[in-house]
Design a protein around this motif. Structure first.
Motif, PDB file in Angstrom:
ATOM      1  N   LEU A  17      39.642  34.172  59.901  1.00  0.00           N
ATOM      2  CA  LEU A  17      41.358  34.978  60.810  1.00  0.00           C
ATOM      3  C   LEU A  17      41.127  35.643  61.933  1.00  0.00           C
ATOM      4  CD1 LEU A  17      41.403  36.143  56.483  1.00  0.00           C
ATOM      5  CD2 LEU A  17      42.443  33.957  57.461  1.00  0.00           C
ATOM      6  N   PRO A  18      41.878  36.450  61.734  1.00  0.00           N
ATOM      7  CA  PRO A  18      42.056  37.246  63.464  1.00  0.00           C
ATOM      8  C   PRO A  18      41.749  38.351  62.904  1.00  0.00           C
ATOM      9  CG  PRO A  18      44.153  37.323  62.738  1.00  0.00           C
ATOM     10  CD  PRO A  18      43.300  36.087  61.578  1.00  0.00           C
ATOM     11  N   SER A  19      40.344  38.881  63.553  1.00  0.00           N
ATOM     12  CA  SER A  19      40.264  40.337  63.811  1.00  0.00           C
ATOM     13  C   SER A  19      39.917  40.923  64.734  1.00  0.00           C
ATOM     14  CB  SER A  19      39.006  40.374  63.609  1.00  0.00           C
ATOM     15  OG  SER A  19      37.761  39.952  63.920  1.00  0.00           O
ATOM     16  N   CYS A  20      39.839  42.505  65.183  1.00  0.00           N
ATOM     17  CA  CYS A  20      40.077  43.133  67.285  1.00  0.00           C
ATOM     18  C   CYS A  20      39.219  44.118  66.440  1.00  0.00           C
ATOM     19  CB  CYS A  20      41.212  43.120  66.966  1.00  0.00           C
ATOM     20  SG  CYS A  20      42.494  43.926  66.404  1.00  0.00           S
ATOM     21  N   TRP A  21      38.709  44.897  67.199  1.00  0.00           N
ATOM     22  CA  TRP A  21      38.118  45.827  67.203  1.00  0.00           C
ATOM     23  C   TRP A  21      39.105  47.542  67.612  1.00  0.00           C
ATOM     24  CZ3 TRP A  21      33.778  47.519  65.105  1.00  0.00           C
ATOM     25  CH2 TRP A  21      32.754  45.939  65.058  1.00  0.00           C
ATOM     26  N   VAL A  22      39.433  48.969  67.214  1.00  0.00           N
ATOM     27  CA  VAL A  22      39.983  49.205  66.904  1.00  0.00           C
ATOM     28  C   VAL A  22      39.184  50.516  67.507  1.00  0.00           C
ATOM     29  CG1 VAL A  22      42.642  48.554  66.038  1.00  0.00           C
ATOM     30  CG2 VAL A  22      40.702  49.661  64.925  1.00  0.00           C
ATOM     31  N   CYS A  23      40.341  51.606  67.336  1.00  0.00           N
ATOM     32  CA  CYS A  23      39.753  53.234  67.567  1.00  0.00           C
ATOM     33  C   CYS A  23      38.877  52.911  68.900  1.00  0.00           C
ATOM     34  CB  CYS A  23      39.074  53.379  66.593  1.00  0.00           C
ATOM     35  SG  CYS A  23      41.039  53.885  65.164  1.00  0.00           S
ATOM     36  N   ASN A  24      38.445  53.219  69.961  1.00  0.00           N
ATOM     37  CA  ASN A  24      37.606  52.907  71.581  1.00  0.00           C
ATOM     38  C   ASN A  24      36.615  51.890  70.723  1.00  0.00           C
ATOM     39  OD1 ASN A  24      39.390  54.673  72.867  1.00  0.00           O
ATOM     40  ND2 ASN A  24      38.459  55.965  71.307  1.00  0.00           N
ATOM     41  N   GLN A  25      37.036  51.498  69.882  1.00  0.00           N
ATOM     42  CA  GLN A  25      35.698  49.736  69.891  1.00  0.00           C
ATOM     43  C   GLN A  25      34.210  49.685  69.022  1.00  0.00           C
ATOM     44  OE1 GLN A  25      35.999  47.068  71.375  1.00  0.00           O
ATOM     45  NE2 GLN A  25      37.301  47.052  71.721  1.00  0.00           N
ATOM     46  N   GLU A  26      35.778  51.384  67.625  1.00  0.00           N
ATOM     47  CA  GLU A  26      34.757  51.734  66.936  1.00  0.00           C
ATOM     48  C   GLU A  26      34.845  50.915  65.355  1.00  0.00           C
ATOM     49  OE1 GLU A  26      34.498  56.009  66.732  1.00  0.00           O
ATOM     50  OE2 GLU A  26      33.867  55.845  69.071  1.00  0.00           O
ATOM     51  N   CYS A  27      35.704  50.534  65.220  1.00  0.00           N
ATOM     52  CA  CYS A  27      36.555  50.442  64.280  1.00  0.00           C
ATOM     53  C   CYS A  27      36.797  48.618  63.596  1.00  0.00           C
ATOM     54  CB  CYS A  27      37.243  51.186  62.984  1.00  0.00           C
ATOM     55  SG  CYS A  27      37.170  52.123  63.196  1.00  0.00           S
ATOM     56  N   LEU A  28      36.229  47.819  62.849  1.00  0.00           N
ATOM     57  CA  LEU A  28      36.769  46.186  63.310  1.00  0.00           C
ATOM     58  C   LEU A  28      37.666  46.273  61.562  1.00  0.00           C
ATOM     59  CD1 LEU A  28      36.311  43.549  63.906  1.00  0.00           C
ATOM     60  CD2 LEU A  28      34.378  42.621  62.078  1.00  0.00           C
ATOM     61  N   CYS A  29      38.355  45.814  62.796  1.00  0.00           N
ATOM     62  CA  CYS A  29      39.800  45.621  62.082  1.00  0.00           C
ATOM     63  C   CYS A  29      39.824  43.615  61.801  1.00  0.00           C
ATOM     64  CB  CYS A  29      40.723  45.897  62.783  1.00  0.00           C
ATOM     65  SG  CYS A  29      42.755  46.333  62.012  1.00  0.00           S
TER      66      CYS A  29
END
Length: 69
Positions: A17-29
């Motif tokens: 499944l797709p995923s990405c890092w958010v919040c300045n590369q701090e949280c994995l979504c």
């Protein structure tokens, strides 16, 4: 996959499944992290991690919903 014509490992295995890092590369979504935090599974994993006496490599905290060891 259902028709059985694809026999190679890449075609028959489930896609990630797709995923990405958010919040300045701090949280994995990702779907997995959303399920873990939305259902408090991270709390269950933490309790299993701190309350079990397993010196083995495999810990029940890694897969708390598993019916096996």
């Amino acid at each position: 996959e259902a028709c059985g014509k694809c026999k190679c490992k890449e075609c028959a295995s489930p896609r990630t499944l797709p995923s990405c890092w958010v919040c300045n590369q701090e949280c994995l979504c990702s779907a997995q992290t959303l399920v873990n935090y939305g259902t408090c599974m991270c709390l269950v994993q933490g309790i299993f991690y701190h309350c079990t006496n397993e010196d083995d490599e495999g810990s029940c905290a890694d897969h708390p919903c598993s019916c096996s060891r």
